[in-house]
Every structure is written in C-alpha cells, then in structure tokens.
Design an enzyme around this catalytic site. Sequence first.
Site, short mmCIF file in Angstrom:
data_model
loop_
_atom_site.label_atom_id
_atom_site.label_comp_id
_atom_site.label_asym_id
_atom_site.label_seq_id
_atom_site.Cartn_x
_atom_site.Cartn_y
_atom_site.Cartn_z
CG HIS A 1 -1.55 1.31 1.54
ND1 HIS A 1 -2.55 1.85 0.77
CD2 HIS A 1 -1.32 2.21 2.53
CE1 HIS A 1 -2.92 3.03 1.28
NE2 HIS A 1 -2.17 3.28 2.34
CG ASP B 1 6.50 19.02 -25.77
OD1 ASP B 1 6.79 18.45 -24.70
OD2 ASP B 1 5.70 18.56 -26.59
CD1 TRP C 1 6.88 2.70 4.47
CD2 TRP C 1 7.91 3.61 2.69
NE1 TRP C 1 7.24 3.98 4.80
CE2 TRP C 1 7.87 4.56 3.74
CE3 TRP C 1 8.50 3.96 1.48
CZ2 TRP C 1 8.41 5.84 3.59
CZ3 TRP C 1 9.04 5.24 1.35
CH2 TRP C 1 9.00 6.16 2.40
CB SER D 1 10.87 6.51 -13.77
OG SER D 1 9.74 7.33 -13.89
CB SER D 2 12.02 9.80 -9.85
OG SER D 2 10.89 9.11 -9.45
CG HIS E 1 12.48 14.39 6.37
ND1 HIS E 1 11.44 13.96 7.15
CD2 HIS E 1 12.31 15.72 6.21
CE1 HIS E 1 10.69 15.00 7.47
NE2 HIS E 1 11.20 16.08 6.92
CD GLU F 1 9.76 9.96 -2.08
OE1 GLU F 1 10.70 10.24 -2.84
OE2 GLU F 1 8.60 9.74 -2.47
CE1 TYR G 1 8.59 17.89 4.83
CE2 TYR G 1 10.81 18.75 4.82
CZ TYR G 1 9.66 18.42 5.50
OH TYR G 1 9.58 18.63 6.85
CB SER H 1 0.73 28.79 -4.01
OG SER H 1 1.23 28.31 -2.80
CG HIS I 1 12.58 13.88 12.25
ND1 HIS I 1 12.55 15.12 11.71
CD2 HIS I 1 11.96 13.08 11.35
CE1 HIS I 1 11.94 15.09 10.55
NE2 HIS I 1 11.57 13.86 10.30
CG HIS I 2 11.94 9.71 9.66
ND1 HIS I 2 10.64 9.62 9.26
CD2 HIS I 2 12.42 10.85 9.10
CE1 HIS I 2 10.34 10.65 8.48
NE2 HIS I 2 11.39 11.41 8.37
CB THR J 1 5.64 24.56 7.51
OG1 THR J 1 6.81 23.81 7.18
CG2 THR J 1 4.43 23.82 6.98
CE LYS K 1 6.05 26.76 0.95
NZ LYS K 1 5.49 27.30 -0.28
NE ARG L 1 4.03 2.47 10.95
CZ ARG L 1 4.89 3.18 10.18
NH1 ARG L 1 5.92 3.79 10.74
NH2 ARG L 1 4.73 3.28 8.89
#
Lengths: 546, 283
Positions: free
Chosen positions: A82, A111, A147, A177-178, A261, A263, A265, A276, A310-311, A336, A339, A458
């Site tokens: 998932h 293009d 994951w 790809s990315s 991290h 990722e 963002y 925006s 922090h993870h 943040t 924003k 979890r």
Amino acid sequence: MSAVVDEQGHHADDHHDHGPEKGLLRWITTTNHKDIGTLYLLFALLMFFVGGAMAMVIRAELFEPGLQFVDPAFFNSMTTMHALVMVFGAVMPAFVGLANWQIPLMIGAADMALPRMNNMSFWMLVAGVLLLASTLFMEGGAPNGGWTLYPPLVLQPITVGKALPFAIFSVHLLGISSIMGAINIIATIFNMRAPAMKMMDMPLFVWTWLITAFLLIAVMPVFAGAVTMLLTDKFFHTSFFNAAGGGDPVLYEHIFWFFGHPEVYIMILPTFGVASTIIPVFARKPLFGYASMVWATGSIAFLSFIVWAHHMFTVGMPLAGELYFMYATMIIAVPTGVKVFNWTATMWEGAMTFETPMLFSIAFVVLFTMGGFTGLMMSIAPSDFQYHDTYFIVAHFHYTLVPASIFMLMAAGYFWLPKWTGHMYNEKIGQLHFWLSAISVNILFFPQHFLGLAGMPRRIPDYAVQFADWNMISSIGGFIFGASQLLFLYIVIDTIRGGTGEKVSDEVWEDAGKHGLEWTLPSPVPYHTWSEPPLIVPTEHVLDSH
Amino acid sequence: MSTNTAYYIPHKATWPVIGTAGLMTMLAGFANYLNGSSIGPTIMIIGLVIFVIMLVGWFTLQANESESGMYNHEVGISYRHGMMWFIFSEIVFFAVFFGTLWYTRNLSVPWLGEGATKELLWPSFETTWPTNGPGKVGGDFEPMSAWGLPFLNTLILLTSGVTCTWAHHGLLAKNRDQLIKGLIATVALGFLFVTFQAIEYHDAYTEMGLTLGSGVYGSTFFMLTGFHGFHVCVGAIILSVVVFRSSKGHFKPENHFAFEAAAWYWHFVDVVWLGLFVFVYLI
C-alpha cells in the site's frame, strides 16, 4: 453531445500542425507533454485505486480484533505494498503528470525540453510498477517487511521469499524514471521559459516543482544506493548491514531516511504549489507574500536534508544526535508556518467563492496544519519514545498525505480538467465528493491519534480488545472514504466525455487570466501550444513582490 | 552549423519504450537468476541485447539529427542541462558509498569495540581498520596497498584527463588529427586502467584472500572501486563512440555536445577516482 462535435471541429482546424497520431501507437510513442501528462495522471489514478484497495484490506482486517480475513504475512504485504504503490505509483507520478501538463503551459514553452526522455521516464515508471506488482503473485508473496525495507528483517527468508530482488530492481527503475523526469523539468524551466518571464515571475507551482526536481535528483540515487547494498548483503556476501562483519543495520536507516525525509517533501512541495495556484483565483486576490512563498519552499527543501534522524529517535543515537535532530526538525515549522499564514492572508477579505477546487484547498490548509502540529509533537524526542511506531505516526503522515497531497491532486483535477478537456465537471457531484471525502477522512484518521497515544502499534493484523471501538470507527471512515473516491473516478470520466455539456470559456474561472498564462489559451487546450512564446506574462500572482 | 532556428521537438519516439522493455527484461532476468531460476541468465542476456540495440539506434538517430543541423543553440543548452544533472545524480550515488565508508570507519566499527557491545557480545574485538568485523567474516585477508597498481592507475587516469583536454583543443582549433589522436590516447588509457584494476582484483581474490565477502572492508572496497571501474568502462565506451564519430568528420568547433558530454563524464570519473585513492587506499 454538442461539446464533443465542437471539440472534433476544433481539432480538424489544427491538423496542419501535427495533430496526434491515430490509435494506440499515439500513447506508446508520444513525445507531447500533454499526452504524457495524461498518461501519468491516468496511471496514477489507476494506482490510487490499486493502493486504495490494499488499504481496504487493511481496514477490513482491523475492523474487529482477531484474525478475520487474511493471514498476518499477507496483511504485512498489504501495508508494505500500500505504501510503495501510493508513494511511487500514485502521488509522485500524479504530480509529474501535473508538471508535464502545466509547466509548459504556465511558462510559455512549446513542450518539455527533452521530449523523448519524457516518454521514457513514463514507461520506466510502468516497468518499475510492473516489477513491484509481480511480487504479489510470487512464492512467498509480496515484500512484507514494511515499505522502508529495513535490514536485517527484510533480508530474512520469512519476510521476503522471492520478492526482494524484484522489489529492489523496481526501486531502481522508479528511481531512473524520477530522475529523468526531474532533469526534464529543470531543463524545461531554465531553458524553455518565455523570455518575458523572469524567475520571480514564475507561478508558485513552477517554483515548487523546480525545487522538488532538485530534491528528486539529490535523493533518488541515495535510495538506489541503499537498496543496492541490501541486494549485495543478501546475495553477494557483503557485510554493510551485518555487525559481525563490522557493518551496522542502523546505517541503512540513516541512508534510507536521508532519502526518505526529502522524499516526503517531494510529495508535499508540489501540493503547496497547487494550493498557491488555486487559492488566489477563488479569493480573487493576488497570492499574499509571493517572494516569501518561494523562500519558504527553498528553506523547507534545505531543511529536509538535515533532519532525517527524527525518524529513528528510538534507535539508540547519542544524546547530542537526539537533541540536534529535535531542534532542527522544529525549525521546519517556521517556513511551513509562513506558508499557512500566507494562504490564510490570501483569503483574508477576498471575494471568495467555494467551487470544488477551493473547497478542497481550504480543507487542505486546515487539515495539513493539523498534520503539521502532530509532526511537531513527534519532533520532541522524549515524547517520540511514546509515539514511535504506533498509530499516532500513522495518523500524522496520513493527515499530511491524504487531506494534503491527495486532496490537492483532486483539487488540481477539478481546477484544470475544464481547461484540458473544454468541458465543465458536474459541480453538484464534485461538492458531494468533497464533503464525503472531507468528513470521512477525519472519521478514518482522527481516531488513530487516540489509538496511537494509547499504545496500539502499527503494522499488526490483530490488537488488544481495548482498541476495538476506535478501530471500528476508523474502518467505517475508511470504507466511506474509499467508496467516495469512486465519485471522483465518475467525474473524471464524465468530464472527459462532455461533462455538463456547458462550453467553458478560455479563462474557465472568473478572471483566471490574470493569474496564469494557461488561462489565456483556448479551451480545450490545442494539441500544440506556445510555438511562439508569449510576449507578455501575467503578474497578478506576484503583484506584491514587485 | 545549426540551420534550424526553431526548437526541435521530435514527434514520435520508438526507442524509449524499446529501451525500457530491454532494461526491464534484463532486471527481471537478473532477479530470477538471484532466486535460483535456471532461465534467469538467458532472459537477462535477451534484455541486455535489446537495451544495447536501443542505445545504438537512439544515439545514431541523435547523431544524424545533430549533423543535419536540426538542433539549434537552445536544444544544445537543454542537452547540457540534462548531462549536468545526470552527472550530479551520479555524484550523489557515489556519495552514498563514500558516506558508508565514513560511517563504518568513524562510527560503527569503533562502537563495536567499546562499551556494552564489546563487553557482552565480542570482548576480544579491538577497533581497527581495515577490519572484517568481530565475526571475522570472510576469513583472514591482506588489505590493498595504495602504492603499486592503484598509484599507477591514478597517474594513468590523470594523464587521460590531460589527453582528453588536448583533444578538445584540437577540436576547437579545427585540428582533426589532434582530436582523434587525443581521444584514442584517452580511450587507451581508460582501458589500461581497467586492465590494471582487473589484475588488482585477481590478486586480491587469489593471493590476498580479499573478496567482496571480507567483512565491511571488503564490502566497501569492492563496492566503491567496482562501481568506479564500471563507470570507467562506460566512459571509455562513450569516448570510443566519440572517436568513431570524429573519424567520420562529425563535430564542429561551435557544435560538439557529444564530445563535451563525454569529456564531462570522463572528468567526473577521474575526480571520483581521486576520492577513492585518498579515502579507500591511502588513509
């Protein structure tokens, strides 16, 4: 029906200018940014439902305590897949699809800069997802170690069966790809922009994608390197993550989150860009604090590289590391917050209307802020020992992904589909979709805060009975949310096929032409646009920065 | 000289999907091989062949388009952006393994030799480098010395950087003889480097007991130098194509993106080697 005839008539006029190829080959060999954008968006929508179906399996199993429907290994496969499908198959490709459609339109480019590579980056994505999906049908099932693919768990036969090398190569393909997509976006923004448009005239969506593309190029190779070491540890006798050989499994966590991290963002910055773009149009005001939005985006991107641990507060880091990562993480709240206040100030005293894209945007501002606050709670290292690996973190990141990234992707769909197709979506069903989603997403995820604080871990298929009530409520919210998304699918198909039958104007939304170049083009947008760059660019969106 | 004033946008691309299919087939074959399937290698080779056909076809197409003047100045800038950011992504990829080496030497190996880990798990382990860890994974080995083949290889790669620049000067001065000679020298030095590295690996495996499985020292040593060696091979192949195109009269002083890209790549490989020489061999 008349709208369809109109569209065909319109296309006939443009045929002298290389119309699309006929048949299936058009979609396989296309180099057109609009075709590729469509491919990305439709593929992402498909993956959204695939990943969503997996979430339904998870919520069904957790509806009551005890083991009802699936065995624990398959349950863990579902949580793992998932996440991978939603992150790499749905959210990221959907934003790349929006970038493909919108960036050339917004900056006056004919293009993307590298159209052939653009085609390849889409098909690499499909190849990567195919490899990943193939593991579902393998002996031993899909990866079920989470994951994040942490060693040593993910290297043990019970956790991966035959799936591990396929999952790893899938990550490689998705990374290629990315990176290709990101390179294309950077080259397009720097090299294909209309000469009249200065960097500080660019729409925020373009700015956020420029910074996101940089993040992608800077971190996708990190993930590739990490999983390559998993592969060699498993199959080629290396000891990177094996303490007996002098390695350290914690090293994998550091490398993974140095990727991970930024990722997250990568999934949120383009979300900010869409918000925006939409909020000023429906507030009928220029975006408040354009320049500060650009700088805040840059700051968030910079900070994303220096907060990764922090993870892993509970992994056993030296105290100095805990303190550093705690304070550095808290700093993210500052840009943040800039924003969130800017979006609020944009709406302040605006002549607001509440069409579906705006409803989703307002819900985004409110619910993303809540997700941000739970992030702040967990940034406090001593408190995180209580929250770590519980449903609290699950609630936190789902608040920042579902009512944020996913909601703004929906909003972007409602906002730009009329422009792309020339047809108006059904506003009544759109609003129904919004209210069902906004209410059910809270029924789904809000109780998970309580579960997490009470200590429910979890990634488990069964739980102690004291968690039963909130889990049942959460699952009911999940089922309503999942079913509501079928409305979105209906709306997308219906709008492509003619929608309300109402012919939309070039601006689509009132005075949108002041906000962006794309609204000065005809509706539907012709197959080729901006073969000559525009001489004047709208500056309404940057009014207060000049 | 570019004759096209508009930005060239191709309209139908068949190579990307062929290349993707090739790469996917190759990786699926490799994964099957790792899982012990006997048809894995065959699938892998089929994929590799498709991928190579794509490379030849796509680059031939690009070279022909470039030589027929279809690319204007802006197209060239896009290609330069592309190459620059591709090399940036490669730098990041190598940084992961350099970071791994740093973390292992400065953090994880010292942690194994101190405190509770040492007392409870491996009391006899003393922090050293090179090491194959407290479990002596892979058995006794002899570490690789910097002086000898690695130092010679450093000189070879540095020289190849000079010959590459000399060839570029030849191209700019319309001296095709110097261009081709410089490029051939660069390619030859590149392959010489790889040959010496192969000898080094052979010695490591047969005489020094140093293998990919020699604990974390062997892992980081072979991962870093191996990926680098692979990049030298790729760079040398790219340069060989540039030699071939130069001999056919391609490239002009104002339009030679392929040469530039190959040269950038070569210098990147060069700089990575200097990092390797210092951090893997010397220190």
